[in-house]
Design a protein around this motif. Structure first.
Motif, mmCIF file in Angstrom:
data_model
loop_
_atom_site.group_PDB
_atom_site.id
_atom_site.type_symbol
_atom_site.label_atom_id
_atom_site.label_comp_id
_atom_site.label_asym_id
_atom_site.label_seq_id
_atom_site.Cartn_x
_atom_site.Cartn_y
_atom_site.Cartn_z
ATOM 1 N N ALA A 2 0.839 -1.204 0.000
ATOM 2 C CA ALA A 2 0.000 0.000 0.000
ATOM 3 C C ALA A 2 0.871 1.250 0.000
ATOM 4 C CB ALA A 2 -0.909 -0.011 1.231
ATOM 5 N N TYR A 3 0.426 2.251 -0.701
ATOM 6 C CA TYR A 3 1.154 3.527 -0.749
ATOM 7 C C TYR A 3 0.173 4.627 -1.107
ATOM 8 C CZ TYR A 3 1.020 3.072 -5.840
ATOM 9 O OH TYR A 3 0.603 2.944 -7.137
ATOM 10 N N PHE A 4 0.613 5.877 -1.009
ATOM 11 C CA PHE A 4 -0.264 6.973 -1.374
ATOM 12 C C PHE A 4 0.518 8.054 -2.115
ATOM 13 C CE2 PHE A 4 1.350 8.383 2.749
ATOM 14 C CZ PHE A 4 1.598 9.738 2.559
ATOM 15 N N VAL A 5 -0.196 8.814 -2.938
ATOM 16 C CA VAL A 5 0.370 9.970 -3.641
ATOM 17 C C VAL A 5 -0.595 11.139 -3.462
ATOM 18 C CG1 VAL A 5 1.677 8.674 -5.360
ATOM 19 C CG2 VAL A 5 -0.705 9.230 -5.807
ATOM 20 N N ILE A 6 -0.043 12.334 -3.394
ATOM 21 C CA ILE A 6 -0.856 13.532 -3.232
ATOM 22 C C ILE A 6 -0.557 14.484 -4.378
ATOM 23 C CG2 ILE A 6 -1.359 15.543 -1.792
ATOM 24 C CD1 ILE A 6 -0.698 13.875 0.653
ATOM 25 N N LYS A 19 -5.563 16.317 -3.941
ATOM 26 C CA LYS A 19 -6.158 15.006 -4.200
ATOM 27 C C LYS A 19 -5.202 13.933 -3.706
ATOM 28 C CE LYS A 19 -7.773 11.851 -7.789
ATOM 29 N NZ LYS A 19 -7.917 11.590 -9.232
ATOM 30 N N CYS A 20 -5.669 13.154 -2.744
ATOM 31 C CA CYS A 20 -4.845 12.092 -2.165
ATOM 32 C C CYS A 20 -5.370 10.739 -2.634
ATOM 33 C CB CYS A 20 -4.888 12.175 -0.645
ATOM 34 S SG CYS A 20 -3.824 10.970 0.156
ATOM 35 N N THR A 21 -4.515 9.948 -3.233
ATOM 36 C CA THR A 21 -4.895 8.639 -3.757
ATOM 37 C C THR A 21 -4.115 7.547 -3.038
ATOM 38 O OG1 THR A 21 -5.270 9.609 -5.947
ATOM 39 C CG2 THR A 21 -5.094 7.210 -5.835
ATOM 40 N N VAL A 22 -4.837 6.568 -2.534
ATOM 41 C CA VAL A 22 -4.228 5.412 -1.868
ATOM 42 C C VAL A 22 -4.388 4.207 -2.781
ATOM 43 C CG1 VAL A 22 -4.326 3.859 0.119
ATOM 44 C CG2 VAL A 22 -4.707 6.316 0.427
ATOM 45 N N ARG A 23 -3.299 3.483 -3.007
ATOM 46 C CA ARG A 23 -3.344 2.332 -3.912
ATOM 47 C C ARG A 23 -2.601 1.147 -3.304
ATOM 48 N NH1 ARG A 23 -1.484 6.390 -7.966
ATOM 49 N NH2 ARG A 23 -3.333 7.192 -9.041
ATOM 50 N N VAL A 24 -2.955 -0.021 -3.847
ATOM 51 C CA VAL A 24 -2.239 -1.243 -3.489
ATOM 52 C C VAL A 24 -1.871 -1.951 -4.785
ATOM 53 C CG1 VAL A 24 -2.327 -3.480 -2.334
ATOM 54 C CG2 VAL A 24 -3.470 -1.498 -1.312
ATOM 55 N N LYS A 25 -0.604 -2.321 -4.891
ATOM 56 C CA LYS A 25 -0.129 -3.070 -6.056
ATOM 57 C C LYS A 25 0.239 -4.484 -5.645
ATOM 58 C CE LYS A 25 1.742 0.199 -9.435
ATOM 59 N NZ LYS A 25 2.981 0.619 -10.147
ATOM 60 N N ASP A 34 -8.272 4.172 -3.984
ATOM 61 C CA ASP A 34 -9.297 5.039 -3.398
ATOM 62 C C ASP A 34 -8.706 6.445 -3.305
ATOM 63 O OD1 ASP A 34 -11.597 5.954 -2.280
ATOM 64 O OD2 ASP A 34 -11.312 5.029 -0.312
ATOM 65 N N HIS A 35 -9.553 7.446 -3.361
ATOM 66 C CA HIS A 35 -9.024 8.810 -3.256
ATOM 67 C C HIS A 35 -10.010 9.734 -2.563
ATOM 68 C CE1 HIS A 35 -11.383 9.472 -7.014
ATOM 69 N NE2 HIS A 35 -11.531 10.692 -6.506
ATOM 70 N N ALA A 42 -2.319 18.929 5.264
ATOM 71 C CA ALA A 42 -2.190 18.110 6.479
ATOM 72 C C ALA A 42 -3.303 17.068 6.623
ATOM 73 C CB ALA A 42 -2.129 19.017 7.718
ATOM 74 N N PRO A 43 -4.575 17.441 6.455
ATOM 75 C CA PRO A 43 -5.631 16.409 6.533
ATOM 76 C C PRO A 43 -5.489 15.340 5.463
ATOM 77 C CG PRO A 43 -6.573 18.615 6.706
ATOM 78 C CD PRO A 43 -5.145 18.788 6.304
ATOM 79 N N ALA A 44 -4.993 15.730 4.285
ATOM 80 C CA ALA A 44 -4.796 14.751 3.207
ATOM 81 C C ALA A 44 -3.766 13.704 3.623
ATOM 82 C CB ALA A 44 -4.358 15.455 1.930
ATOM 83 N N GLU A 45 -2.655 14.170 4.194
ATOM 84 C CA GLU A 45 -1.612 13.237 4.630
ATOM 85 C C GLU A 45 -2.109 12.354 5.772
ATOM 86 O OE1 GLU A 45 1.575 15.865 5.592
ATOM 87 O OE2 GLU A 45 2.470 15.721 3.584
ATOM 88 N N SER A 46 -2.879 12.957 6.680
ATOM 89 C CA SER A 46 -3.397 12.185 7.819
ATOM 90 C C SER A 46 -4.330 11.074 7.354
ATOM 91 C CB SER A 46 -4.138 13.134 8.771
ATOM 92 O OG SER A 46 -4.719 12.426 9.838
ATOM 93 N N TRP A 47 -5.245 11.404 6.435
ATOM 94 C CA TRP A 47 -6.169 10.385 5.926
ATOM 95 C C TRP A 47 -5.415 9.284 5.193
ATOM 96 C CZ3 TRP A 47 -7.156 8.974 0.791
ATOM 97 C CH2 TRP A 47 -8.220 8.074 0.623
#
Length: 352
Positions: A2-6, A19-25, A34-35, A42-47
């Motif tokens: 799992a990782y995320f990009v903003i 826009k924060c997107t969480v993905r699993v490869k 999911d995004h 800050a809230p984006a990173e926390s989520w």
């Protein structure tokens, strides 16, 4: 894993959104995405960190459960390195993801949701042919979800909606255009485009591009992709790469002869870069549109220059097959319609 990009994005009003997107490869394939969008970083990173932690602890939700909304399925498609999209398809998919239907779970989508989406698009000002693209790409999403990622959905809701969509004129074919610019309009456009070019620091030779687009019958994207190593000096021709073809999305290269002054226009361009016309196609089209609007020239699109070029070739006596070699039309019915509109009396003349 799992990782995320903003991604930081600016709205039309200048405000910044994250826009924060969480993905699993797994094995190189995206199996979960999911995004969420936030007004602050800050809230984006926390989520994102919370979501990644849950995925690492609990694992990926079972795709067979179909527990994702349409927008997340679209995100998976867009991020899939094995799928390529043209500009139009990518735009429509992103629009679907951001609309109300994008929030619906893919296993819950029914024909009435599709009808509602189309009605909303029509009320927002889209035409039936534009909305038909939405329906076509939505059908593609649902059709490919099961064989691509194992989600238990089918295209049946779209198929069931077709009869009503057509009967209420919510979707339909685009109107065939017959617009040709007049000589006066072209001269006015050239004056306006020259003036625009002279006021821009990044000089774009709008008039050369206008003339070349007409004489070559090429789309603006095709013109801006021509490279100097695509030029055939012996045949006075160029290789047009990835020419538009509904049956073949890539690799459709064609050798196109440059007629009626197009060759001379190409030769006068400076050989300072890899491309003959090293400009952004959107900037070229936008410049044309702004000048056209300033001159109050109505209902003229850049793409109409392609039809103008084909019409001129017919008027010079070229046959349909010869014009098709220039325009790249695989289906000559389109050119036949152009020809018959230019010469409606040709059959009567044969009686004389």
């Amino acid at each position: 894993m799992a990782y995320f990009v903003i991604d930081q994005r600016a709205r039309a009003d200048g405000t910044i959104r994250y826009k924060c997107t969480v993905r699993v490869k797994q094995k190189g394939r995206i199996v979960y995405s999911d995004h969420r969008t936030f007004s602050k970083l800050a809230p984006a990173e926390s989520w994102a960190k919370k979501e990644v932690g849950q995925l690492e602890s609990n694992g990926v939700p079972n795709p067979q459960a179909g527990v994702i909304p349409l927008r997340e399925l679209i995100a998976i498609y867009i991020d899939d390195p094995h799928i390529t999209f043209g500009r139009t398809k990518l735009y429509v998919l992103q629009l679907l993801a951001d609309s109300d239907i994008g929030k619906i779970n893919i296993i819950d989508i029914r024909s009435h949701h599709i009808v509602d989406h189309c009605k909303n698009r029509i009320q927002a000002g889209a035409g039936p042919s534009t909305v038909a693209h939405d329906v076509s790409y939505l059908r593609w999403c649902l059709k490919m979800a099961k064989p691509s990622y194992g989600y238990p959905v089918t295209e049946l809701p779209v198929i069931e909606s077709y009869e009503l969509l057509h009967s209420q004129n919510l979707i339909g074919k685009s109107q065939r255009r017959s617009r040709r610019p007049t000589s006066n309009e072209i001269e006015r456009l050239k004056v306006g485009l020259n003036e625009r070019a002279s006021k821009r620091a990044a000089h774009i030779p709008y008039v050369d591009l206008l003339d070349f687009s007409i004489l070559s019958c090429m789309r603006v994207g095709e013109v801006c992709r021509i490279r100097w190593d695509d030029v055939d000096e012996a045949q006075k021709a160029v290789t047009v790469r990835d020419r538009k073809d509904p049956r073949k999305k890539a690799g459709n290269h064609m050798i196109v002869p440059l007629l009626g002054g197009a060759w001379e226009l190409l030769q006068k361009q400076p050989r300072t870069e890899e491309r003959v016309f090293p400009y952004n196609e959107r900037s070229v089209a936008a410049g044309f549109q702004r000048v056209r609007n300033a001159l109050d020239i109505e209902d003229l699109r850049y793409h109409d220059l392609r039809r103008e070029g084909a019409s001129r070739l017919f008027e010079k006596g070229y046959s349909i097959d010869e014009v098709a070699q220039v325009t790249g039309h695989r289906n000559i019915n389109t050119l036949w319609q152009v020809y018959t509109e230019l010469f409606p009396k040709r059959l009567h003349d044969k009686e004389l």
